[in-house]
Design a protein around this motif. Structure first.
Motif, short mmCIF file in Angstrom:
data_model
loop_
_atom_site.label_atom_id
_atom_site.label_comp_id
_atom_site.label_asym_id
_atom_site.label_seq_id
_atom_site.Cartn_x
_atom_site.Cartn_y
_atom_site.Cartn_z
N GLY A 7 39.64 40.52 44.56
CA GLY A 7 38.33 39.89 44.62
C GLY A 7 37.36 40.69 45.47
N MET A 8 37.85 41.21 46.58
CA MET A 8 36.98 42.03 47.43
C MET A 8 36.72 43.41 46.81
SD MET A 8 36.22 39.87 49.61
CE MET A 8 35.28 40.81 50.77
N ALA A 9 37.71 43.94 46.09
CA ALA A 9 37.54 45.25 45.46
C ALA A 9 36.52 45.21 44.32
CB ALA A 9 38.88 45.76 44.95
N PHE A 10 36.48 44.10 43.59
CA PHE A 10 35.56 43.98 42.47
C PHE A 10 34.19 43.43 42.89
CE2 PHE A 10 39.46 43.91 39.74
CZ PHE A 10 39.15 45.07 39.04
N TRP A 51 39.21 34.76 46.63
CA TRP A 51 39.60 33.90 47.74
C TRP A 51 40.10 32.55 47.24
CZ3 TRP A 51 40.56 34.85 52.68
CH2 TRP A 51 40.10 36.04 53.22
N GLY A 52 39.48 32.03 46.19
CA GLY A 52 39.92 30.75 45.65
C GLY A 52 41.34 30.83 45.10
N ALA A 76 33.14 37.75 42.24
CA ALA A 76 34.53 38.18 42.35
C ALA A 76 35.17 37.76 43.67
CB ALA A 76 34.64 39.69 42.14
N PRO A 77 34.49 37.88 44.83
CA PRO A 77 35.13 37.44 46.08
C PRO A 77 35.43 35.94 46.10
CG PRO A 77 33.30 38.88 46.59
CD PRO A 77 33.24 38.60 45.11
#
Length: 59
Positions: free
Chosen positions: A22-25, A37-38, A32-33
């Motif tokens: 999520g952080m990479a995208f 995270w969800g 995406a984050p």
């Protein structure tokens, strides 16, 4: 390593992977984050409930 420990480790790794992806995208997709995270928190909660059930049955 027992089967229960393997499942727990697998769920923890999936949670970390979802958060990392999520952080990479983040530059590609705006949300995406939030999804990462969800999904990561969801897998961590599944892992917690699984371990509670396992420890309850173990006693």
């Amino acid at each position: 390593m027992s089967r229960q420990q393997g499942i727990t480790i697998c769920l923890l790794m999936f949670g970390l992977t979802f958060i990392s992806l999520g952080m990479a995208f983040k530059p590609k997709f705006d949300y995406a984050p939030i999804f990462g995270w969800g999904l990561g928190l969801f897998t961590f909660l599944i892992d917690i409930f699984y371990m509670r059930k396992h420890f309850k049955n173990k006693k």
